[in-house]
Design a protein around this motif. Structure first.
Motif, PDB file in Angstrom:
ATOM      1  N   ALA A  90      -6.889 -20.683  62.647  1.00  0.00           N
ATOM      2  CA  ALA A  90      -6.332 -20.546  63.991  1.00  0.00           C
ATOM      3  C   ALA A  90      -5.070 -19.679  63.977  1.00  0.00           C
ATOM      4  N   ILE A  91      -4.232 -19.865  62.974  1.00  0.00           N
ATOM      5  CA  ILE A  91      -3.003 -19.061  62.877  1.00  0.00           C
ATOM      6  C   ILE A  91      -3.342 -17.589  62.665  1.00  0.00           C
ATOM      7  N   ILE A  92      -4.307 -17.333  61.795  1.00  0.00           N
ATOM      8  CA  ILE A  92      -4.722 -15.944  61.560  1.00  0.00           C
ATOM      9  C   ILE A  92      -5.284 -15.337  62.841  1.00  0.00           C
ATOM     10  N   GLY A  93      -6.065 -16.115  63.601  1.00  0.00           N
ATOM     11  CA  GLY A  93      -6.604 -15.626  64.867  1.00  0.00           C
ATOM     12  C   GLY A  93      -5.498 -15.299  65.864  1.00  0.00           C
ATOM     13  N   LEU A  94      -4.495 -16.170  65.947  1.00  0.00           N
ATOM     14  CA  LEU A  94      -3.376 -15.922  66.859  1.00  0.00           C
ATOM     15  C   LEU A  94      -2.588 -14.680  66.447  1.00  0.00           C
ATOM     16  N   LEU A  95      -2.368 -14.525  65.154  1.00  0.00           N
ATOM     17  CA  LEU A  95      -1.677 -13.322  64.678  1.00  0.00           C
ATOM     18  C   LEU A  95      -2.471 -12.059  65.008  1.00  0.00           C
ATOM     19  N   ALA A  96      -3.782 -12.115  64.796  1.00  0.00           N
ATOM     20  CA  ALA A  96      -4.625 -10.957  65.103  1.00  0.00           C
ATOM     21  C   ALA A  96      -4.584 -10.635  66.589  1.00  0.00           C
ATOM     22  N   ALA A  97      -4.620 -11.665  67.444  1.00  0.00           N
ATOM     23  CA  ALA A  97      -4.551 -11.437  68.886  1.00  0.00           C
ATOM     24  C   ALA A  97      -3.211 -10.823  69.278  1.00  0.00           C
ATOM     25  N   GLY A  98      -2.123 -11.282  68.640  1.00  0.00           N
ATOM     26  CA  GLY A  98      -0.810 -10.727  68.930  1.00  0.00           C
ATOM     27  C   GLY A  98      -0.706  -9.270  68.518  1.00  0.00           C
ATOM     28  N   VAL A  99      -1.224  -8.952  67.334  1.00  0.00           N
ATOM     29  CA  VAL A  99      -1.197  -7.561  66.873  1.00  0.00           C
ATOM     30  C   VAL A  99      -2.020  -6.689  67.800  1.00  0.00           C
ATOM     31  N   TYR A 100      -3.194  -7.189  68.225  1.00  0.00           N
ATOM     32  CA  TYR A 100      -4.045  -6.423  69.131  1.00  0.00           C
ATOM     33  C   TYR A 100      -3.329  -6.176  70.462  1.00  0.00           C
ATOM     34  N   ALA A 101      -2.702  -7.215  71.001  1.00  0.00           N
ATOM     35  CA  ALA A 101      -2.009  -7.066  72.287  1.00  0.00           C
ATOM     36  C   ALA A 101      -0.851  -6.074  72.159  1.00  0.00           C
ATOM     37  N   PHE A 102      -0.105  -6.159  71.052  1.00  0.00           N
ATOM     38  CA  PHE A 102       1.003  -5.237  70.847  1.00  0.00           C
ATOM     39  C   PHE A 102       0.507  -3.804  70.732  1.00  0.00           C
ATOM     40  N   ALA A 103      -0.555  -3.601  69.952  1.00  0.00           N
ATOM     41  CA  ALA A 103      -1.097  -2.252  69.769  1.00  0.00           C
ATOM     42  C   ALA A 103      -1.629  -1.703  71.083  1.00  0.00           C
TER      43      ALA A 103
END
Length: 120
Positions: free
Chosen positions: A85-98
């Motif tokens: 779940a943490i990895i998924g949240l980090l990936a979503a954050g990176v995607y949103a930032f990009a």
């Protein structure tokens, strides 16, 4: 065709070169035919077989890990799920930032193009 130099040695060599070129064309044709009919399909079959074996092995490994996860204590299973779940949240954050950075730069480019059109 008559040879302007009338040199029998040169005419003989020229004839031999013509024959060699003709033989070379035939050999190249045979090589291309053999390669397209036999070598490439065989290589493709070998690559497909290797990929199939790799997918099968990784599927078996994943199934084994899932089975061991189900039989493990709930605490360990919770840790693995929380990590995922943490990895998924980090990936979503990176995607949103990009995406926001990408959209911002695209918007800036559009504004510059509009300014150029208006002559500003």
């Amino acid at each position: 065709m008559s040879n302007p130099f009338h040199d029998p040695g040169a005419a003989k060599l020229l004839s031999k070169v013509r024959e060699d070129i003709s033989d070379l064309r035939g050999d190249v044709t045979k090589l291309l035919t053999y390669t397209t009919r036999y070598t490439l399909p065989k290589g493709a079959r070998e690559i497909a077989g290797s990929a199939r074996q790799g997918l099968s092995a990784s599927g078996n490994y994943a199934a084994q890990r899932l089975r061991s996860l189900g039989s493990s204590p709930p605490r360990q299973a919770f840790g693995v799920l929380a990590g995922a779940a943490i990895i998924g949240l980090l990936a979503a954050g990176v995607y949103a930032f990009a995406k926001s950075d990408c959209c911002r730069s695209a918007r800036r480019i559009e504004e510059e193009e509009e300014a150029e059109e208006l002559g500003i």
